[in-house]
Design an enzyme around this catalytic site. Structure first.
Site, PDB file in Angstrom:
ATOM      1  N   ARG A 177      12.456 -36.066 -30.357  1.00 47.67           N
ATOM      2  CA  ARG A 177      13.637 -35.820 -29.398  1.00 47.67           C
ATOM      3  C   ARG A 177      13.914 -36.542 -28.227  1.00 47.67           C
ATOM      4  NH1 ARG A 177      16.054 -30.370 -29.205  1.00 47.67           N
ATOM      5  NH2 ARG A 177      15.850 -29.999 -26.830  1.00 47.67           N
ATOM      6  N   ARG A 181      11.481 -46.182 -23.593  1.00 45.67           N
ATOM      7  CA  ARG A 181      12.215 -47.036 -23.236  1.00 45.67           C
ATOM      8  C   ARG A 181      12.170 -47.720 -22.443  1.00 45.67           C
ATOM      9  NH1 ARG A 181      15.902 -42.703 -20.767  1.00 45.67           N
ATOM     10  NH2 ARG A 181      17.419 -42.066 -22.574  1.00 45.67           N
ATOM     11  N   ARG A 255       8.483 -19.015 -30.101  1.00 45.03           N
ATOM     12  CA  ARG A 255       7.241 -18.932 -29.035  1.00 45.03           C
ATOM     13  C   ARG A 255       8.782 -18.673 -28.576  1.00 45.03           C
ATOM     14  NH1 ARG A 255       2.962 -18.713 -27.044  1.00 45.03           N
ATOM     15  NH2 ARG A 255       2.749 -20.250 -25.709  1.00 45.03           N
ATOM     16  N   ARG A 286       7.126 -26.070 -16.619  1.00 43.59           N
ATOM     17  CA  ARG A 286       7.932 -26.902 -15.671  1.00 43.59           C
ATOM     18  C   ARG A 286       8.752 -26.274 -14.870  1.00 43.59           C
ATOM     19  NH1 ARG A 286      11.891 -27.986 -20.325  1.00 43.59           N
ATOM     20  NH2 ARG A 286      12.258 -25.853 -21.096  1.00 43.59           N
ATOM     21  N   GLU A 309       9.041 -22.064 -15.083  1.00 37.82           N
ATOM     22  CA  GLU A 309       8.703 -21.529 -16.506  1.00 37.82           C
ATOM     23  C   GLU A 309       7.094 -21.325 -16.878  1.00 37.82           C
ATOM     24  OE1 GLU A 309      11.810 -24.255 -18.581  1.00 37.82           O
ATOM     25  OE2 GLU A 309      10.476 -23.512 -20.198  1.00 37.82           O
ATOM     26  N   TYR A 357      15.557 -25.724 -33.880  1.00 35.52           N
ATOM     27  CA  TYR A 357      15.657 -25.978 -33.009  1.00 35.52           C
ATOM     28  C   TYR A 357      17.117 -26.983 -31.919  1.00 35.52           C
ATOM     29  CZ  TYR A 357      12.604 -27.985 -28.915  1.00 35.52           C
ATOM     30  OH  TYR A 357      12.149 -28.554 -27.518  1.00 35.52           O
ATOM     31  N   ASP A 359      20.120 -28.237 -29.543  1.00 40.92           N
ATOM     32  CA  ASP A 359      20.604 -27.410 -28.580  1.00 40.92           C
ATOM     33  C   ASP A 359      22.063 -27.009 -28.450  1.00 40.92           C
ATOM     34  OD1 ASP A 359      18.827 -28.821 -27.053  1.00 40.92           O
ATOM     35  OD2 ASP A 359      19.596 -30.710 -27.507  1.00 40.92           O
TER      36      ASP A 359
HETATM   37  P1  FAD Z   1      21.252 -18.305 -28.462  1.00 37.85           P
HETATM   38  O1  FAD Z   1      21.493 -18.413 -27.329  1.00 37.85           O
HETATM   39  O2  FAD Z   1      20.145 -17.714 -28.404  1.00 37.85           O
HETATM   40  O3  FAD Z   1      22.144 -16.591 -28.533  1.00 37.85           O
HETATM   41  C1  FAD Z   1      22.126 -15.629 -29.283  1.00 37.85           C
HETATM   42  C2  FAD Z   1      21.797 -14.343 -28.484  1.00 37.85           C
HETATM   43  O4  FAD Z   1      21.838 -13.119 -29.837  1.00 37.85           O
HETATM   44  C3  FAD Z   1      21.183 -13.715 -27.543  1.00 37.85           C
HETATM   45  O5  FAD Z   1      22.570 -12.967 -26.340  1.00 37.85           O
HETATM   46  C4  FAD Z   1      20.703 -12.758 -27.903  1.00 37.85           C
HETATM   47  O6  FAD Z   1      20.235 -10.711 -26.901  1.00 37.85           O
HETATM   48  C5  FAD Z   1      21.557 -11.802 -28.904  1.00 37.85           C
HETATM   49  N1  FAD Z   1      20.838 -11.020 -29.649  1.00 37.85           N
HETATM   50  C6  FAD Z   1      19.757 -11.450 -30.787  1.00 37.85           C
HETATM   51  N2  FAD Z   1      19.505 -10.112 -31.223  1.00 37.85           N
HETATM   52  C7  FAD Z   1      19.727  -9.310 -30.813  1.00 37.85           C
HETATM   53  C8  FAD Z   1      20.913  -8.173 -31.814  1.00 37.85           C
HETATM   54  N3  FAD Z   1      19.538  -7.225 -32.696  1.00 37.85           N
HETATM   55  N4  FAD Z   1      22.222  -6.794 -31.695  1.00 37.85           N
HETATM   56  C9  FAD Z   1      22.713  -7.911 -30.528  1.00 37.85           C
HETATM   57  N5  FAD Z   1      22.567  -8.911 -29.909  1.00 37.85           N
HETATM   58  C10 FAD Z   1      21.370  -9.890 -30.390  1.00 37.85           C
HETATM   59  N6  FAD Z   1      20.235 -26.776 -25.147  1.00 37.85           N
HETATM   60  C11 FAD Z   1      20.971 -27.837 -24.560  1.00 37.85           C
HETATM   61  O7  FAD Z   1      22.002 -28.114 -24.922  1.00 37.85           O
HETATM   62  N7  FAD Z   1      20.974 -28.389 -23.226  1.00 37.85           N
HETATM   63  C12 FAD Z   1      19.869 -28.280 -22.356  1.00 37.85           C
HETATM   64  O8  FAD Z   1      19.751 -28.490 -21.321  1.00 37.85           O
HETATM   65  C13 FAD Z   1      18.704 -26.667 -22.975  1.00 37.85           C
HETATM   66  N8  FAD Z   1      17.897 -26.395 -22.360  1.00 37.85           N
HETATM   67  C14 FAD Z   1      17.357 -24.774 -22.729  1.00 37.85           C
HETATM   68  C15 FAD Z   1      15.995 -24.303 -21.732  1.00 37.85           C
HETATM   69  C16 FAD Z   1      15.228 -23.490 -22.845  1.00 37.85           C
HETATM   70  C17 FAD Z   1      14.382 -23.235 -22.116  1.00 37.85           C
HETATM   71  C18 FAD Z   1      16.082 -22.628 -24.085  1.00 37.85           C
HETATM   72  C19 FAD Z   1      15.079 -21.899 -24.684  1.00 37.85           C
HETATM   73  C20 FAD Z   1      16.732 -23.224 -24.672  1.00 37.85           C
HETATM   74  C21 FAD Z   1      17.253 -24.764 -24.192  1.00 37.85           C
HETATM   75  N9  FAD Z   1      18.601 -25.171 -24.860  1.00 37.85           N
HETATM   76  C22 FAD Z   1      19.201 -26.140 -24.011  1.00 37.85           C
HETATM   77  C23 FAD Z   1      19.273 -24.805 -26.100  1.00 37.85           C
HETATM   78  C24 FAD Z   1      20.036 -23.635 -26.094  1.00 37.85           C
HETATM   79  O9  FAD Z   1      19.967 -22.436 -25.183  1.00 37.85           O
HETATM   80  C25 FAD Z   1      20.840 -22.993 -27.420  1.00 37.85           C
HETATM   81  O10 FAD Z   1      21.158 -24.200 -27.786  1.00 37.85           O
HETATM   82  C26 FAD Z   1      21.709 -22.310 -27.259  1.00 37.85           C
HETATM   83  O11 FAD Z   1      21.682 -21.053 -26.807  1.00 37.85           O
HETATM   84  C27 FAD Z   1      22.321 -21.951 -29.383  1.00 37.85           C
HETATM   85  O12 FAD Z   1      23.108 -20.770 -29.389  1.00 37.85           O
HETATM   86  P2  FAD Z   1      22.965 -19.251 -30.062  1.00 37.85           P
HETATM   87  O13 FAD Z   1      23.693 -18.409 -29.836  1.00 37.85           O
HETATM   88  O14 FAD Z   1      22.375 -20.538 -31.500  1.00 37.85           O
HETATM   89  O15 FAD Z   1      21.641 -18.904 -29.607  1.00 37.85           O
HETATM   90  N1  UDP Z   2       6.986 -33.037 -23.638  1.00 41.93           N
HETATM   91  C1  UDP Z   2       5.867 -33.465 -23.530  1.00 41.93           C
HETATM   92  N2  UDP Z   2       6.215 -33.581 -22.194  1.00 41.93           N
HETATM   93  C2  UDP Z   2       7.264 -33.774 -21.315  1.00 41.93           C
HETATM   94  C3  UDP Z   2       8.275 -33.327 -22.161  1.00 41.93           C
HETATM   95  C4  UDP Z   2       8.492 -33.010 -22.913  1.00 41.93           C
HETATM   96  O1  UDP Z   2       4.765 -33.615 -24.007  1.00 41.93           O
HETATM   97  O2  UDP Z   2       7.082 -34.380 -20.048  1.00 41.93           O
HETATM   98  C5  UDP Z   2       6.949 -32.610 -25.873  1.00 41.93           C
HETATM   99  C6  UDP Z   2       7.440 -30.891 -25.662  1.00 41.93           C
HETATM  100  O3  UDP Z   2       6.394 -30.718 -26.704  1.00 41.93           O
HETATM  101  C7  UDP Z   2       8.310 -30.349 -25.905  1.00 41.93           C
HETATM  102  C8  UDP Z   2       9.059 -32.055 -26.369  1.00 41.93           C
HETATM  103  O4  UDP Z   2       8.142 -32.344 -25.862  1.00 41.93           O
HETATM  104  O5  UDP Z   2       8.275 -29.580 -26.522  1.00 41.93           O
HETATM  105  C9  UDP Z   2      10.435 -31.449 -26.447  1.00 41.93           C
HETATM  106  O6  UDP Z   2      10.541 -31.963 -24.810  1.00 41.93           O
HETATM  107  P1  UDP Z   2      12.200 -30.751 -24.635  1.00 41.93           P
HETATM  108  O7  UDP Z   2      12.751 -31.467 -23.329  1.00 41.93           O
HETATM  109  O8  UDP Z   2      13.490 -31.826 -25.481  1.00 41.93           O
HETATM  110  O9  UDP Z   2      11.772 -30.090 -24.837  1.00 41.93           O
HETATM  111  P2  UDP Z   2      12.774 -28.942 -23.913  1.00 41.93           P
HETATM  112  O10 UDP Z   2      13.687 -29.111 -23.263  1.00 41.93           O
HETATM  113  O11 UDP Z   2      13.742 -28.068 -25.437  1.00 41.93           O
HETATM  114  O12 UDP Z   2      11.730 -27.806 -23.681  1.00 41.93           O
END
Ligand code: FAD
Ligand code: UDP
Length: 392
Positions: A177, A181, A255, A286, A309, A357, A359
């Site tokens: 991911r 560079r 996780r 972070r 976090e 995984y 986005d």
């Molecule tokens: P979710 O957002 O997980 O939605 C699923 C929903 O289903 C939840 O609201 C949950 O409560 C509901 N649900 C589950 N089980 C039930 C049930 N039994 N009954 C009713 N409801 C239920 N993506 C990016 O593009 N850029 C980012 O910077 C980025 N940062 C992230 C940082 C973190 C810490 C995390 C965890 C993810 C990040 N993502 C990011 C990814 C992004 O969150 C996901 O791509 C997106 O949320 C996916 O949408 P989804 O609908 O698949 O899942």
């Molecule tokens: N990672 C790392 N150090 C960093 C940033 C990322 O080791 O400073 C690794 C880590 O395993 C992480 C993966 O690269 O899970 C992908 O990073 P990303 O920022 O995409 O993670 P996310 O935002 O999805 O948590």
């Protein structure tokens, strides 16, 4: 509750909302969304911190980024975006480095200026331990692209905290991911389009379902009302895949994340939105400082909203968020995938429902694709071209 919905969607995350919007707008059918949490938006949910007025991302920083013109156009139907560009720094033993690894990281780490060619030669030497073997695992992929010293310093400790899994067992796709560079470009993402929704994620996502054909019921766990659900033509499920089948084949590895919020008495706590902590003796992965996502807004100068976090196993207080796609878990996923394919009245989608995984742009893209290849044809009584859960 809406009576006689055509489609029931479990989960109001981006996958569920995109699907609801398409079914209601394109097909004019009635959609009921069931959401366990007290709000829509899934993990993208944002809210205003009452003490500072700063918009926080409750489940961790979300930066929208994509390269796809159609997806960028689609999201613009519901929101404008600011021109935020994501940059991340990481702290290792009290020193700060630019992330993802770029020429600035390499020069700072080795303590001298290196030209792009010199840096390439140095990293090639550091990375030579694998010989001509094609890297298979996270650790091999990381070492082959940045060498062992940078891996041990900036990647290994963070990865152990984040995944609680030996990097030899994690798939190479996780580290792929991040770009590497040999210039001073320190953008976190390569994508052409990036930004934060101008009035926040919740405002954007709420506008996706302003349609009288869509009803949403919050605080409702699908599994607690499953038996009472009224007749419907199709169920779209975006919760954890193993939970749907009552963990019959075993539990998939996930996780979760735990967030500790704080308001600090300064107008700028860390000078940027995200700082990673590479060392294993620091318990958090972070720190997010949300004011930096909206430089165009007027925020107070004497306070700031931050979040530490922590990565943790799922629990009643921390929903699954990241699939741990080790070989064992992928084998188990295969068993659930076969069960899912046999479930003719249900489409599985999203990060949790497909154990991927994804986005945000990928969750939207997957929903648009699934709508066109599976949901629309099924609701119109035509043959479908997509299978329920793609193969690996
Ligand atoms: P979710 O957002 O997980 O939605 C699923 C929903 O289903 C939840 O609201 C949950 O409560 C509901 N649900 C589950 N089980 C039930 C049930 N039994 N009954 C009713 N409801 C239920 N993506 C990016 O593009 N850029 C980012 O910077 C980025 N940062 C992230 C940082 C973190 C810490 C995390 C965890 C993810 C990040 N993502 C990011 C990814 C992004 O969150 C996901 O791509 C997106 O949320 C996916 O949408 P989804 O609908 O698949 O899942
Ligand atoms: N990672 C790392 N150090 C960093 C940033 C990322 O080791 O400073 C690794 C880590 O395993 C992480 C993966 O690269 O899970 C992908 O990073 P990303 O920022 O995409 O993670 P996310 O935002 O999805 O948590």
């Amino acid at each position: 509750m809406m009576s006689n919905p055509d489609v029931i969607i479990v989960g109001a995350g981006l996958f569920g909302l995109t699907m609801a919007e398409r079914v209601a707008t394109e097909l004019g059918l009635r959609v009921l969304i069931l959401e366990r949490r007290p709000h829509l938006g899934g993990n993208c949910y944002s809210e205003i911190d009452p003490e500072t007025g700063i918009e926080r991302h409750r489940y961790g920083s979300h930066i929208f980024h994509c390269n796809d013109d159609d997806i960028w156009k689609y999201v613009h139907r519901f929101s404008r975006f600011n021109d935020y560009r994501h940059h991340v720094w990481t702290i290792h033993r009290g020193r700060v480095f630019s992330m993802p690894i770029n020429l600035s990281t390499i020069c700072a780490f080795y303590g001298r200026f290196l030209s792009p060619d010199q840096a390439r030669c140095l990293i090639a030497e550091e990375a030579s331990e694998l010989g001509s073997r094609i890297p298979q695992t996270f650790e091999e992929k990381a070492i082959s692209s940045i060498g062992r010293p940078l891996y041990e310093a900036l990647i290994r400790g963070y990865t152990l905290k984040q995944w609680d899994t030996d990097p030899q067992l994690l798939p190479a796709e996780i580290i792929s991911r991040l770009p590497v560079r040999y210039n001073f470009d320190n953008s976190y993402f390569n994508d052409r389009y990036q930004g934060i929704p101008i009035d926040g994620y919740t405002a954007w996502l709420s506008r996706m379902i302003v349609n009288p054909n869509i009803d949403i019921q919050l605080n409702t766990d699908f599994f607690s009302i499953r038996e009472q659900l009224l007749r419907h033509r199709l169920l779209i499920y975006t919760g954890p895949l193993d939970r749907y089948f009552n963990y019959d084949c075993g539990r998939l590895g996930w996780r979760a994340v735990r967030m500790e919020s704080a308001v600090v008495a300064t107008g700028d706590f860390q000078g940027t939105s995200v700082v990673n902590y590479a060392d294993s003796d620091i318990p958090w992965t972070r720190i997010h400082e949300f004011r930096h996502y909206h430089p165009e807004r007027h925020y107070p100068h004497d306070r700031s909203a931050i979040v530490r976090e922590f990565s943790c196993p799922p629990s009643p207080d921390a929903d699954p968020a990241y699939p741990i796609r080790t070989e064992d878990n992928r084998r188990l996923f295969g068993l659930y995938r076969d069960r899912a394919r046999a479930e003719s009245g249900t489409i599985f989608g999203g990060r949790l429902g497909t154990y991927r995984y994804l986005d945000m742009h990928q969750a939207i893209g997957a929903a648009l694709k699934s709508f066109n290849t599976a949901v629309r044809p099924r609701l119109q009584g035509q043959p479908t071209s997509g299978s329920n859960l793609e193969s690996e």
